[in-house]
Write a protein that holds these residues in place. Structure first.
Motif, PDB file in Angstrom:
ATOM      1  N   LEU A  34       0.843  -1.205   0.000  1.00  0.00           N
ATOM      2  CA  LEU A  34       0.000   0.000   0.000  1.00  0.00           C
ATOM      3  C   LEU A  34       0.879   1.256   0.000  1.00  0.00           C
ATOM      4  O   LEU A  34       0.593   2.236  -0.701  1.00  0.00           O
ATOM      5  CB  LEU A  34      -0.929  -0.016   1.232  1.00  0.00           C
ATOM      6  N   GLU A  35       1.948   1.204   0.802  1.00  0.00           N
ATOM      7  CA  GLU A  35       2.888   2.328   0.888  1.00  0.00           C
ATOM      8  C   GLU A  35       3.482   2.633  -0.496  1.00  0.00           C
ATOM      9  O   GLU A  35       3.568   3.797  -0.900  1.00  0.00           O
ATOM     10  CB  GLU A  35       3.986   1.946   1.878  1.00  0.00           C
ATOM     11  N   LYS A  36       3.837   1.563  -1.202  1.00  0.00           N
ATOM     12  CA  LYS A  36       4.433   1.743  -2.540  1.00  0.00           C
ATOM     13  C   LYS A  36       3.428   2.357  -3.510  1.00  0.00           C
ATOM     14  O   LYS A  36       3.742   3.264  -4.271  1.00  0.00           O
ATOM     15  CB  LYS A  36       4.896   0.385  -3.088  1.00  0.00           C
ATOM     16  N   ARG A  37       2.191   1.854  -3.471  1.00  0.00           N
ATOM     17  CA  ARG A  37       1.191   2.338  -4.427  1.00  0.00           C
ATOM     18  C   ARG A  37       0.784   3.792  -4.157  1.00  0.00           C
ATOM     19  O   ARG A  37       0.512   4.537  -5.083  1.00  0.00           O
ATOM     20  CB  ARG A  37      -0.048   1.445  -4.397  1.00  0.00           C
ATOM     21  N   LEU A  38       0.713   4.144  -2.867  1.00  0.00           N
ATOM     22  CA  LEU A  38       0.324   5.530  -2.552  1.00  0.00           C
ATOM     23  C   LEU A  38       1.507   6.493  -2.694  1.00  0.00           C
ATOM     24  O   LEU A  38       1.331   7.688  -2.889  1.00  0.00           O
ATOM     25  CB  LEU A  38      -0.234   5.620  -1.123  1.00  0.00           C
ATOM     26  N   GLY A  39       2.727   5.948  -2.527  1.00  0.00           N
ATOM     27  CA  GLY A  39       3.925   6.790  -2.635  1.00  0.00           C
ATOM     28  C   GLY A  39       4.163   7.653  -1.408  1.00  0.00           C
ATOM     29  O   GLY A  39       4.853   8.671  -1.474  1.00  0.00           O
ATOM     30  N   VAL A  40       3.563   7.280  -0.282  1.00  0.00           N
ATOM     31  CA  VAL A  40       3.756   8.020   0.979  1.00  0.00           C
ATOM     32  C   VAL A  40       3.916   7.008   2.114  1.00  0.00           C
ATOM     33  O   VAL A  40       3.494   5.862   1.978  1.00  0.00           O
ATOM     34  CB  VAL A  40       2.553   8.943   1.291  1.00  0.00           C
ATOM     35  N   PRO A  41       4.531   7.408   3.252  1.00  0.00           N
ATOM     36  CA  PRO A  41       4.648   6.472   4.380  1.00  0.00           C
ATOM     37  C   PRO A  41       3.260   6.063   4.903  1.00  0.00           C
ATOM     38  O   PRO A  41       2.382   6.910   5.034  1.00  0.00           O
ATOM     39  CB  PRO A  41       5.407   7.269   5.452  1.00  0.00           C
ATOM     40  N   VAL A  42       3.093   4.773   5.185  1.00  0.00           N
ATOM     41  CA  VAL A  42       1.827   4.260   5.735  1.00  0.00           C
ATOM     42  C   VAL A  42       2.138   3.587   7.067  1.00  0.00           C
ATOM     43  O   VAL A  42       2.990   2.701   7.132  1.00  0.00           O
ATOM     44  CB  VAL A  42       1.151   3.259   4.769  1.00  0.00           C
ATOM     45  N   ILE A  43       1.477   4.044   8.132  1.00  0.00           N
ATOM     46  CA  ILE A  43       1.798   3.528   9.468  1.00  0.00           C
ATOM     47  C   ILE A  43       0.573   2.849  10.078  1.00  0.00           C
ATOM     48  O   ILE A  43      -0.452   3.503  10.306  1.00  0.00           O
ATOM     49  CB  ILE A  43       2.267   4.678  10.393  1.00  0.00           C
ATOM     50  N   PRO A  44       0.655   1.533  10.339  1.00  0.00           N
ATOM     51  CA  PRO A  44      -0.471   0.859  10.998  1.00  0.00           C
ATOM     52  C   PRO A  44      -0.520   1.216  12.484  1.00  0.00           C
ATOM     53  O   PRO A  44       0.521   1.284  13.139  1.00  0.00           O
ATOM     54  CB  PRO A  44      -0.170  -0.630  10.813  1.00  0.00           C
ATOM     55  N   MET A  45      -1.713   1.488  12.992  1.00  0.00           N
ATOM     56  CA  MET A  45      -1.826   1.933  14.392  1.00  0.00           C
ATOM     57  C   MET A  45      -3.070   1.388  15.084  1.00  0.00           C
ATOM     58  O   MET A  45      -4.033   0.977  14.446  1.00  0.00           O
ATOM     59  CB  MET A  45      -1.921   3.464  14.448  1.00  0.00           C
ATOM     60  N   LYS A  46      -3.001   1.452  16.437  1.00  0.00           N
ATOM     61  CA  LYS A  46      -4.182   1.220  17.275  1.00  0.00           C
ATOM     62  C   LYS A  46      -4.170   2.389  18.263  1.00  0.00           C
ATOM     63  O   LYS A  46      -3.650   2.270  19.368  1.00  0.00           O
ATOM     64  CB  LYS A  46      -4.085  -0.120  18.007  1.00  0.00           C
ATOM     65  N   ALA A  47      -4.713   3.528  17.843  1.00  0.00           N
ATOM     66  CA  ALA A  47      -4.564   4.771  18.631  1.00  0.00           C
ATOM     67  C   ALA A  47      -5.205   4.670  20.009  1.00  0.00           C
ATOM     68  O   ALA A  47      -4.740   5.272  20.965  1.00  0.00           O
ATOM     69  CB  ALA A  47      -5.165   5.949  17.872  1.00  0.00           C
ATOM     70  N   ASN A  48      -6.299   3.873  20.120  1.00  0.00           N
ATOM     71  CA  ASN A  48      -6.993   3.814  21.416  1.00  0.00           C
ATOM     72  C   ASN A  48      -6.150   3.156  22.502  1.00  0.00           C
ATOM     73  O   ASN A  48      -6.366   3.380  23.689  1.00  0.00           O
ATOM     74  CB  ASN A  48      -8.344   3.099  21.274  1.00  0.00           C
ATOM     75  N   VAL A  49      -5.167   2.305  22.101  1.00  0.00           N
ATOM     76  CA  VAL A  49      -4.296   1.696  23.115  1.00  0.00           C
ATOM     77  C   VAL A  49      -2.854   2.186  22.961  1.00  0.00           C
ATOM     78  O   VAL A  49      -1.938   1.681  23.608  1.00  0.00           O
ATOM     79  CB  VAL A  49      -4.348   0.146  23.057  1.00  0.00           C
ATOM     80  N   GLY A  50      -2.645   3.151  22.089  1.00  0.00           N
ATOM     81  CA  GLY A  50      -1.321   3.754  21.941  1.00  0.00           C
ATOM     82  C   GLY A  50      -0.383   2.993  21.015  1.00  0.00           C
ATOM     83  O   GLY A  50       0.793   3.343  20.891  1.00  0.00           O
ATOM     84  N   GLY A  51      -0.865   1.958  20.323  1.00  0.00           N
ATOM     85  CA  GLY A  51       0.000   1.178  19.427  1.00  0.00           C
ATOM     86  C   GLY A  51       0.375   1.958  18.186  1.00  0.00           C
ATOM     87  O   GLY A  51      -0.494   2.480  17.505  1.00  0.00           O
TER      88      GLY A  51
END
Lengths: 638, 46
Positions: A137-154
């Motif tokens: 996905l990062e390659k296709r969008l051409g921008v950094p992609v960061i997976p997260m779980k914001a509610n637990v701080g991941g």
């Protein structure tokens, strides 16, 4: 100038939660669409210096339709007055619903700013059987992609690192997705049949074609024969009959719990206020100063502070219901009703906010793109019972409504009455909307599509912070405007002499005006004194009915003083009829200077602010008079 | 006794001034068109 990075995303993607996690600011994090109506700023300290983070309102696209969307588009393009040009953008997307969320991403990529895409709610996506090849996905969008779980701080550490790269200029401006024909400028949708030549429809088709291409082969979903837990629950909670029944039961339980659970804490504050009054009385010499401190300051402010636990419990419940996703279902239930009277469910969200305070409620109408609907919502939002009305209701209900409970104390008559008072403003708003939409603010209502967020375990920290924040505001008002008003009311009731004072003189002058409501001059003056801010009424009543804190009187002292109050001929002043009359007046009257000012600001017109104040005050007077007169006629509660 | 009346007088005047200032501040703010508030330019547009 500090570098600035904006956070944006669709509503309910956890944007504000993530923003809080990074900046440490505690903001209102709701679970229904459109809760963030203002840009919010925070600071993040990095090894490269301090970065300004901007939390933008949730939006589905950059096509500026509503005031909120216009602000988002202007900030991104550097056209917003008072906002510096951005150094980068963080787009937060819901990983469990990538297809819809990438629509906004496709527009942001064309703005020409270094962009980071955050795949939030990875845990929910996983539970729904969605797997995403993040690297691809990062390659296709051409921008950094960061997976997260914001509610637990991941994922916060990775995002911090990426933000530092933006500040250091290490993230390049992404390539535009190029969906327009370079020669004609038309959208390359590949279709002219179904959507015709309308540019908005062509754009939507072109963007969704692009999204399909981006996601092809990198997002997989395990086909599920069973419906999700969330869907099954929604079938019940949004059901026309069962959903409404459950909503009423939840509300009845909530209001009864406010009585049952807050009681012991209220007693503690009561005792503290009494002890302070007695202690001051024991060492201060008798005289005017002692009377001011005991009756004006401690008696006035103390009588209001006693209601702090009830405010905290109310907000704990509301924050819990919002954060777990239930309030969005309540909004959905209301949408059907609103459609019949000419408003969309979008208007319910500001009204819901107004149950806390009308000021954020009126400001939340900025999400409504139709100006007439927006004004109608602004005019009826102050009818919702805000937390400042709660002390009046709880005091009068405790004094004049019998304490009968059922089901082991879970439901009760007092709680039902408190719920009825909160429902009253909403019930009255319906015919007002109907009239306004057919007279001065006539117009068609655009359709409203609502997204129901997934149910989730509420964050106890966030729920606690919201209740604490509201408690802080309440204590602040007790220490400022209520304190000042208490002193003024005390002075009026003390001079020239305690028996023939200015307060009583003014009260006797207005008594004919309030008599049809069943009130004497003391109630009339207490209500009049509460016009700048409602909470003042308790302090004013404490002064009017001579509650003496030095004698150990406190909130239960006011309660007894009201129960024992009589007319000059010895007849009891208060009964259920007068209590109902006072509560109904408070429920419907616009007794809040700050609300009138915010209506003026949001409508840019004194005409509408004056109209809101006038119609609410007249309505409150008439409704209170009718209820009292009807009850008196039938001999009920006299 | 006089001292007590002076203190009480100052507190009462202070309270009156505070309430007046709060109301004046609200009124002024509503007049100003508030820079962070988008209502003014948006309302004139639609």
């Amino acid at each position: 100038m500090k570098p600035a990075i904006a956070f944006l995303g669709n509503p309910n993607t956890g944007k504000t939660t993530l923003f809080n996690a990074l900046t440490g600011l505690r903001q209102q994090v709701g679970n229904y669409p459109g809760v963030t109506v203002e840009r919010k700023h925070g600071q993040l300290t990095t090894p490269h210096g301090v970065v300004e983070l901007i939390d933008l309102p949730g939006t589905y696209s950059l096509a500026a339709q509503s005031p909120d969307e216009e602000v988002v588009a202007n900030v991104l393009r550097g056209h917003q007055k008072g906002e510096q040009p951005l150094s980068g953008v963080v787009v937060i997307v819901d990983a469990s619903n990538l297809k819809r969320n990438l629509y906004l991403v496709s527009q942001v990529l064309e703005v020409g700013l270094p962009t980071i895409v955050v795949l939030n709610m990875m845990d929910i996506a996983k539970r729904r059987g969605v797997t995403i090849d993040v690297t691809a996905l990062e390659k296709r969008l051409g921008v950094p992609v960061i997976p997260m779980k914001a509610n637990v701080g991941g994922g916060v550490t990775q995002l911090n690192a990426a933000l530092m790269q933006v500040v250091a200029g290490q993230i390049k401006i992404p390539k535009p997705v190029g969906l327009r024909d370079p020669e004609t400028g038309k959208w390359q949708s590949g279709r002219t049949d179904a959507c015709g030549d309308h540019p908005i429809a062509q754009e939507a088709v072109a963007r969704y074609n692009w999204i399909r291409g981006v996601l092809h082969g990198i997002v997989f979903q395990v086909p599920s024969t069973r419906s999700h837990f969330s869907d099954r629950l929604d079938k019940v909670l949004t059901h026309r009959v069962w959903g409404t029944v459950i909503f009423v039961i939840v509300m009845l339980f909530m209001f009864q719990a406010i009585y049952s659970w807050a009681g012991p804490l209220q007693d503690m504050i009561d005792n503290g206020v009494s002890a302070l009054g007695e202690w001051v009385g024991s060492w201060m010499p008798s005289g005017v100063l002692k009377d001011l401190v005991q009756d004006g300051v401690i008696g006035g402010v103390g009588s209001v502070l006693v209601f702090l636990p009830q405010i905290v419990f109310l907000f704990l419940f509301i924050a819990f219901l919002e954060d777990c996703g239930y309030m969005a279902r309540a909004a959905f239930l209301m949408d059907r009703l609103f459609a019949r009277i000419g408003l969309s469910g979008k208007s319910f969200i500001p009204m819901l906010s107004s149950f806390a305070c009308a000021i954020p409620g009126v400001m939340a109408t900025r999400t409504i793109e139709n100006r007439r609907d927006r004004f109608v919502t602004i005019l009826v939002s102050p009818l919702m019972s805000c937390s400042a009305r709660l002390p009046v209701y709880t005091l009068l209900i405790a004094a004049f409504v019998p304490s009968v409970t059922w089901m082991g104390g879970l439901l009760g008559f007092q709680g039902a009455m408190l719920f009825a008072m909160h429902a009253l403003g909403f019930a009255v708003a319906i015919p007002i909307v109907w009239i306004l939409k057919r007279t001065v603010l006539k117009g068609a209502t655009p359709p409203f599509v609502m997204e129901l967020p997934s149910y989730k375990m509420p964050s106890l920290k966030l729920v606690g912070w919201r209740a604490l924040d509201r408690a802080k505001t309440f204590v602040q008002s007790a220490g400022t405007i209520i304190l000042a008003m208490s002193v003024v009311i005390w002075a009026l009731s003390y001079f020239p002499t305690a028996d023939h004072n200015y307060f009583a003189m003014m009260g006797h002058a207005i008594e004919p005006l309030v008599k049809p409501l069943g009130w004497d001059w003391r109630i009339g003056m207490s209500v009049l004194a509460a016009f700048p801010a409602r909470e003042v009424v308790i302090a004013a009543m404490a002064t009017s009915f001579n509650v003496n804190v030095a004698d150990g009187d406190d909130s239960s002292g006011i309660l007894q003083a009201l129960q024992n109050a009589t007319w000059p001929d010895g007849a009891p002043l208060f009964g259920l009829a007068v209590a109902m009359s006072v509560m109904i007046f408070f429920a419907l009257c616009c007794q809040c200077g700050a609300t009138v000012a915010i209506i003026r600001r949001e409508t840019n017109s004194w005409k509408w602010a004056g109209f809101a104040f006038a119609y609410m005050t007249i309505l409150a007077y008439l409704a209170a008079a009718i209820v009292y007169q009807v009850m008196a006629y039938f001999g009920v509660g006299i | 006794m006089t001292a007590q009346f002076v203190i009480v007088g100052v507190v009462i005047v202070g309270a009156v001034v505070y309430v007046s200032c709060r109301l004046w501040k609200e009124w002024r703010h509503s007049q100003s068109g508030c820079s962070h508030c988008p209502a003014n330019h948006l309302n004139s547009k639609k």
